[in-house]
Design a protein around this motif. Structure first.
Motif, PDB file in Angstrom:
ATOM      1  N   ASP A 106      -2.177  -7.270  -5.307  1.00  0.00           N
ATOM      2  CA  ASP A 106      -2.430  -5.839  -5.255  1.00  0.00           C
ATOM      3  C   ASP A 106      -2.885  -5.380  -3.874  1.00  0.00           C
ATOM      4  O   ASP A 106      -2.878  -4.190  -3.580  1.00  0.00           O
ATOM      5  N   HIS A 107      -3.310  -6.319  -3.032  1.00  0.00           N
ATOM      6  CA  HIS A 107      -3.699  -6.034  -1.642  1.00  0.00           C
ATOM      7  C   HIS A 107      -4.862  -5.063  -1.533  1.00  0.00           C
ATOM      8  O   HIS A 107      -4.962  -4.318  -0.542  1.00  0.00           O
ATOM      9  N   ARG A 108      -5.747  -5.066  -2.499  1.00  0.00           N
ATOM     10  CA  ARG A 108      -6.946  -4.247  -2.366  1.00  0.00           C
ATOM     11  C   ARG A 108      -7.927  -4.965  -1.441  1.00  0.00           C
ATOM     12  O   ARG A 108      -8.145  -6.171  -1.552  1.00  0.00           O
ATOM     13  N   GLN A 149       1.778   2.137  -3.455  1.00  0.00           N
ATOM     14  CA  GLN A 149       0.673   2.598  -4.297  1.00  0.00           C
ATOM     15  C   GLN A 149       0.287   4.039  -4.016  1.00  0.00           C
ATOM     16  O   GLN A 149      -0.529   4.611  -4.738  1.00  0.00           O
ATOM     17  N   GLY A 178     -11.307  -8.650  -3.173  1.00  0.00           N
ATOM     18  CA  GLY A 178     -11.297  -7.761  -2.022  1.00  0.00           C
ATOM     19  C   GLY A 178     -12.015  -8.337  -0.831  1.00  0.00           C
ATOM     20  O   GLY A 178     -11.568  -8.213   0.313  1.00  0.00           O
ATOM     21  N   LYS A 215     -11.829  -4.932   0.182  1.00  0.00           N
ATOM     22  CA  LYS A 215     -13.173  -4.372   0.013  1.00  0.00           C
ATOM     23  C   LYS A 215     -14.205  -5.363   0.516  1.00  0.00           C
ATOM     24  O   LYS A 215     -14.350  -6.460  -0.032  1.00  0.00           O
ATOM     25  N   GLU A 258     -10.409  -1.196   4.865  1.00  0.00           N
ATOM     26  CA  GLU A 258      -8.964  -1.416   4.865  1.00  0.00           C
ATOM     27  C   GLU A 258      -8.374  -1.238   6.258  1.00  0.00           C
ATOM     28  O   GLU A 258      -7.447  -1.940   6.665  1.00  0.00           O
ATOM     29  N   ARG A 284       0.819  -1.210   0.000  1.00  0.00           N
ATOM     30  CA  ARG A 284       0.000   0.000   0.000  1.00  0.00           C
ATOM     31  C   ARG A 284       0.857   1.265   0.000  1.00  0.00           C
ATOM     32  O   ARG A 284       0.476   2.279  -0.581  1.00  0.00           O
ATOM     33  N   ARG A 295     -12.579  -8.049  -9.000  1.00  0.00           N
ATOM     34  CA  ARG A 295     -11.925  -7.290  -7.927  1.00  0.00           C
ATOM     35  C   ARG A 295     -12.764  -7.305  -6.657  1.00  0.00           C
ATOM     36  O   ARG A 295     -12.216  -7.353  -5.542  1.00  0.00           O
TER      37      ARG A 295
END
Length: 313
Positions: A222-224, A17, A187, A226, A82, A14, A183
């Motif tokens: 990507d460590h998103r 990003q 998430g 949600k 998050e 993160r 995604r």
């Protein structure tokens, strides 16, 4: 994870990003070797020492307090989902967990009654690992009509929605914007994986998806984060054509989640779902369960106290 903790891996990803310009950190036109914030810049924003933050990111000091984690979350501009994930993975890294395979999840009677009440509204019941525990006929027809309707009743044959989204061409083609749906699935799985670090079956699923789908592996890295609550999706159904549905996730907490697909009143999508319900026989199935449907219509019941005629001659 190459010797790193989940916490450290999440923080590093993160941080990379987050661009300096996004949060007003001056760069003075210098050429930076790596994208994103430097460790010392993030430490300054969070109000901790650079050495402490470095140890935290490298997995050498996993015992960060909730206050420090909140400060880091603020520096990283994390949203509420998050932020909760950051606290969850920090708890995981403080203790050693032994993976275990829990018993198959079951659908509570109240949830089955809820499916009956929904009638023609498409609905499916998912476990935390996105195994399909139950669905009504319209939900089955909308989300996975190419599969056996009775499959969720057998734990060994239960479909898994995450697996279907990434590995099943039929389900993939249902979504006009497949990356958005994918995604959302990834998430939500990240949230669940941090909340249930001891779930061996969940980690086996994540390993399978990472091995079989390069797209899943990329999105996972990507460590998103949600948590799924609701989203609009444009679908391309092979029977009823294009329609837009709102997929809403209803959960009481740690039990199964009911996913319901609704449409705007008076819209072509609402008409399309009505056509799908008619085609799947959902309404007819409910009618067959009524008391009147169970009574033979060719032989009406005799009136009370009536006497059958004497046919002897």
């Amino acid at each position: 994870m190459d010797g790193k903790t989940q916490l450290g891996d999440f923080l590093q990803t993160r941080r990379s990003q987050l661009r300096p310009a996004d949060i007003g950190v001056p760069t003075y036109g210098e050429r930076r070797r790596v994208p994103g914030l430097r460790r010392e810049e993030l430490a300054l924003l969070a109000g901790v020492s650079t050495s402490y933050y470095t140890r935290l990111e490298q997995g050498q000091s996993p015992s960060a307090s909730p206050e420090v984690l909140d400060a880091i979350a603020g520096a990283l501009r994390l949203d509420e989902s998050e932020r909760r994930y950051l606290h969850d993975v920090a708890k995981v890294d403080r203790r050693r967990t032994r993976g275990r395979r829990p018993a198959p999840e079951r659908v509570p009677d109240a949830t089955r009654q809820f499916l009956d009440v929904l009638g023609d509204v498409p609905a499916i019941v998912l476990s935390r690992r996105t195994d399909v525990l139950a669905w009504n006929r319209t939900g089955h027809a909308l989300f996975a009509g190419h599969l056996d309707f009775g499959a969720p009743e057998l734990p060994a044959r239960r479909p898994n929605m995450a697996r279907l989204v990434f590995l099943d061409d039929h389900v993939r083609d249902l979504y006009a914007d497949w990356p958005s749906k994918a995604r959302a699935v990834v998430g939500n799985l990240r949230v669940v994986a941090a909340r249930y670090p001891e779930d061996a079956a969940l980690h086996a699923l994540l390993g399978e998806l990472s091995a079989k789908s390069a797209e899943f592996a990329s999105m996972w890295a990507d460590h998103r984060v949600k948590a799924c609550t609701g989203a609009d999706y444009e679908m391309r159904h092979p029977l009823i054509g294009p329609l837009t549905v709102i997929q809403q996730n209803m959960s009481s907490g740690r039990g199964p989640t009911v996913v319901v697909a609704t449409t705007e009143a008076g819209s072509p999508s609402r008409a399309a779902l009505a056509l799908l319900a008619q085609a799947t026989g959902e309404g007819a199935a409910r009618a067959d369960l009524s008391p009147d449907a169970a009574r033979p219509r060719s032989q009406p019941e005799p009136a009370p106290n009536s006497v059958a005629p004497d046919r002897r001659r």
